[in-house]
Design a protein around this motif. Structure first.
Motif, short mmCIF file in Angstrom:
data_model
loop_
_atom_site.label_atom_id
_atom_site.label_comp_id
_atom_site.label_asym_id
_atom_site.label_seq_id
_atom_site.Cartn_x
_atom_site.Cartn_y
_atom_site.Cartn_z
N TRP A 1 -3.76 3.15 -11.66
CA TRP A 1 -4.18 4.44 -12.16
C TRP A 1 -5.80 4.07 -12.50
O TRP A 1 -6.17 3.18 -13.52
CB TRP A 1 -3.59 4.90 -13.50
CG TRP A 1 -2.42 5.59 -13.10
CD1 TRP A 1 -1.14 4.96 -12.88
CD2 TRP A 1 -2.08 7.07 -12.71
NE1 TRP A 1 -0.05 5.88 -12.52
CE2 TRP A 1 -0.59 7.23 -12.42
CE3 TRP A 1 -2.94 8.05 -12.42
CZ2 TRP A 1 -0.10 8.33 -11.94
CZ3 TRP A 1 -2.54 9.43 -12.08
CH2 TRP A 1 -0.99 9.39 -11.86
N VAL A 2 -6.63 4.65 -11.95
CA VAL A 2 -8.08 4.73 -12.10
C VAL A 2 -8.81 6.08 -12.44
O VAL A 2 -8.56 6.80 -11.35
CB VAL A 2 -8.86 4.30 -10.95
CG1 VAL A 2 -10.50 4.10 -11.09
CG2 VAL A 2 -8.20 2.47 -10.56
N THR B 1 -6.24 8.93 -11.57
CA THR B 1 -5.99 9.03 -10.20
C THR B 1 -5.23 7.97 -9.56
O THR B 1 -5.53 6.58 -10.01
CB THR B 1 -7.14 9.36 -9.36
OG1 THR B 1 -7.78 10.76 -9.88
CG2 THR B 1 -6.76 9.56 -7.96
N GLN B 2 -4.13 8.03 -9.05
CA GLN B 2 -3.49 7.09 -8.40
C GLN B 2 -4.22 6.39 -7.24
O GLN B 2 -4.77 6.93 -6.41
CB GLN B 2 -1.98 7.22 -7.86
CG GLN B 2 -1.06 7.81 -8.79
CD GLN B 2 0.19 7.98 -8.15
OE1 GLN B 2 1.26 7.46 -8.62
NE2 GLN B 2 0.31 8.51 -7.14
N ASP B 3 -4.54 5.05 -7.34
CA ASP B 3 -5.45 4.41 -6.47
C ASP B 3 -4.71 3.18 -5.69
O ASP B 3 -3.92 2.39 -6.14
CB ASP B 3 -6.60 3.67 -7.19
CG ASP B 3 -7.80 3.17 -6.20
OD1 ASP B 3 -7.31 2.84 -4.92
OD2 ASP B 3 -8.93 3.37 -6.64
N THR B 4 -4.52 3.31 -4.29
CA THR B 4 -3.89 2.39 -3.62
C THR B 4 -4.61 1.23 -3.05
O THR B 4 -4.06 0.52 -2.10
CB THR B 4 -3.11 3.14 -2.44
OG1 THR B 4 -4.08 3.56 -1.48
CG2 THR B 4 -2.05 4.31 -2.94
N THR B 5 -5.91 0.96 -3.25
CA THR B 5 -6.64 0.10 -2.92
C THR B 5 -6.01 -1.44 -3.07
O THR B 5 -5.60 -1.69 -4.00
CB THR B 5 -8.00 0.27 -3.60
OG1 THR B 5 -8.67 1.53 -3.45
CG2 THR B 5 -8.78 -1.02 -2.95
N ASN C 1 4.17 4.50 -7.01
CA ASN C 1 3.38 5.44 -6.49
C ASN C 1 4.31 6.68 -6.69
O ASN C 1 5.34 6.84 -6.02
CB ASN C 1 2.95 5.40 -5.06
CG ASN C 1 2.21 6.33 -4.66
OD1 ASN C 1 2.04 7.68 -5.11
ND2 ASN C 1 1.14 6.08 -3.70
N VAL D 1 0.55 1.46 -6.89
CA VAL D 1 -0.84 2.17 -7.35
C VAL D 1 -1.33 1.65 -8.75
O VAL D 1 -0.49 1.10 -9.47
CB VAL D 1 -0.56 3.63 -7.35
CG1 VAL D 1 -0.32 4.56 -6.36
CG2 VAL D 1 0.05 4.16 -8.64
N ASN E 1 0.76 -1.52 0.05
CA ASN E 1 0.03 -0.01 0.04
C ASN E 1 0.85 1.33 -0.02
O ASN E 1 0.52 2.38 -0.50
CB ASN E 1 -0.78 -0.07 1.11
CG ASN E 1 -2.03 1.00 1.04
OD1 ASN E 1 -1.87 1.91 1.93
ND2 ASN E 1 -2.94 1.19 0.20
#
Length: 508
Positions: A311-312, A315-319, A344, A309, A305
């Motif tokens: 990219w969604v 936007t960078q998404d760390t889910t 990231n 990342v 985490n």
């Protein structure tokens, strides 16, 4: 004939007179006001630190080493030296060698020559010797036999064809240099002060760095000479290695100003792959590798985490649930390329991120290995836990978004107890090293070659240069064969063919 001679003589004399007249002030005009003919050791030492760390951070770190240890993958073939064991164009296998000698090697040599005969600068000399060992150990670990004893003598002795020293002799000398330098450090004498980008001239911390380097190098020898490895490991441990956060060796960069001020790994990876920052238009087709992300995911590792990342919607998404690595060995861009994980840019690839040079995470994990080998006292399980915890705590150096809470660290440790058998312990220690050393891919690659952990499955793509085995070294540059031919040929005769599969001395 006499008349012709007189005319020619007068013409020549006139020319000499004219040149003499023109020469007045000529030397002054040809002095560069932005340079100095005198070596200022502190300034040169700063540059030597910068340049030893800022060396081929895309071609060597990501493409060659990072691909080989399956931290990174790419679907393209040009940067695929580590991903698919291809090399058809470019200079990727040569870059580290070509950049190291004219910059870091020559610079630290100049510092040593400037201070070695002045007793008042004993600390400057000792620290420079330590940094020389750091600079060279990465070169020899990537190539094997390399110019060492005669390196840099082009400036001092006009020797532009240095001999190649055996890696065995290089290691013996580096260990000797580290021991002598460490014992000669004197906290009562002057040091580099703020010119030292790592410790600000702190002599006590440099002594720990020297012994930590000795420990790293000694453990590199476990396959080739276990007795020698044990001897130097015990010297290093007795001297005192870096086990606490406060002694971690790092360079802190800034995001503004000239590129030399920015984290070189971040700058290179962003420039060569992740500059567009949309997850789809990665210049060299790079992503995190499936092996890496799958390992972190399967182990519920909170470091994923911090560094990864997807990219969604730009936007960078760390889910965690959406993180996935791209397989190594792909030959075409996957239709779902944008859905794969990558570093990231707001944490591990920040331009002002620190660069960890040598960590307490690494030293604690090596201590765990030394204990299970019977070379050191203490509890191996404790060192193992301390190494993991130190690595996780270090994520906070990349900012609040990367920081891992104590509760998460304790949960991870509780779920990853130390094994009982030697081989299982080795696999645990060095699988953790494989994670903890990221993004220092040069060191990850060396440690993996030495231990074989984690166990990686190589790719075997048609046209690869290794018959489907992971590369064991990089290649000497073509220029060496052409311009330093006899010494190049002697090195090849001693070490083996200049191929990606030839094993270096300590990797036998």
């Amino acid at each position: 004939m006499k008349k012709l001679f007189t005319i020619k003589t007068l013409a020549l004399l006139s020319s000499v007179a004219l040149l003499s007249a023109c020469d007045k002030g000529f030397e002054q005009l040809n002095i560069n006001p932005d340079t100095s003919p005198i070596i200022v050791p502190s300034y040169m030492f700063s540059k030597a630190q910068y340049d030893a760390l800022n060396n081929s951070c895309a071609s060597t770190y990501e493409f060659a080493c990072g691909g080989s240890v399956q931290h990174f993958s790419t679907y393209k073939d040009v940067p695929a030296i580590g991903d698919k064991y291809f090399f058809s164009q470019g200079t990727y296998p040569y870059d580290f060698f070509n950049n190291a000698y004219p910059l870091g090697v020559n610079e630290i040599g100049a510092v040593i020559n400037a201070v070695k005969n002045d007793p008042t600068q004993a600390n400057l000399h000792a620290i420079a010797r330590i940094w020389k060992a750091f600079t060279f150990h990465r070169i020899t670990d990537l190539y094997g036999d390399v110019p060492y004893s005669e390196a840099g003598t082009g400036y001092t002795n006009a020797n532009f064809t240095p001999k190649y020293d055996s890696q065995k002799s290089i290691y013996e000398d580096m260990l000797k240099e580290l021991e002598q330098a460490a014992t000669s450090l004197d906290a009562s004498k002057a040091s580099y002060g703020s010119a030292d980008l790592i410790y600000g001239g702190d002599v006590t911390k440099w002594k720990k760095f020297a012994y930590s380097m000795m420990f790293r190098l000694s453990m590199r020898l476990t396959k080739v000479d276990a007795n020698l490895a044990k001897t130097w490991a015990q010297k290093a441990i007795a001297g005192g290695v870096i086990l606490d956060d406060a002694d971690l060796a790092k360079v802190q960069y800034i995001a503004n100003g000239q590129d030399i001020n920015k984290n070189p790994i971040s700058l290179a990876l962003r420039g060569n792959n992740y500059a567009v920052a949309n997850g789809n238009d990665n210049t060299e087709g790079g992503k995190f590798a499936k092996t890496f992300v799958s390992f972190l995911t399967a182990n519920k590792d909170p470091r994923l985490n911090s560094i990864s990342v997807v990219w969604v919607n730009k936007t960078q998404d760390t889910t965690l649930a959406i993180q996935k690595g791209m397989p190594n060995g792909l030959l075409q861009k996957p239709a779902d390329f944008i859905t794969y994980s990558e570093p990231n840019i707001n944490t591990v690839l920040k331009l002002d991120a620190p660069l960890i040079v040598l960590s307490n995470a690494e030293m604690n994990l090596l201590m765990a290995e030394a204990v299970i080998r019977g070379w050191a006292s203490g509890d191996a399980a404790t060192y193992y836990k301390n190494g993991i915890a130190a690595s996780m705590r270090s994520m906070a150096l990349y900012g609040d978004a990367a920081a891992i809470s104590t509760a998460k660290i304790n949960t991870y440790l509780a779920g990853h107890l130390f094994a009982s058998s030697f081989e299982s312990q080795m696999e645990q220690i060095h699988s953790q090293m494989w994670v903890s050393l990221f993004p220092n891919e040069v060191e990850v690659y060396s440690n993996w070659r030495r231990t074989g952990y984690p166990k990686l499955t190589p790719v075997n793509i048609t046209g690869n240069l290794t018959n489907g085995s992971i590369p064991r070294r990089l290649l000497y540059p073509l220029a060496e064969e052409n311009l330093n031919g006899p010494n190049f040929k002697a090195a090849v005769a001693s070490q083996g063919e200049n191929t990606l599969t030839t094993r270096i001395w300590w990797d036998k």
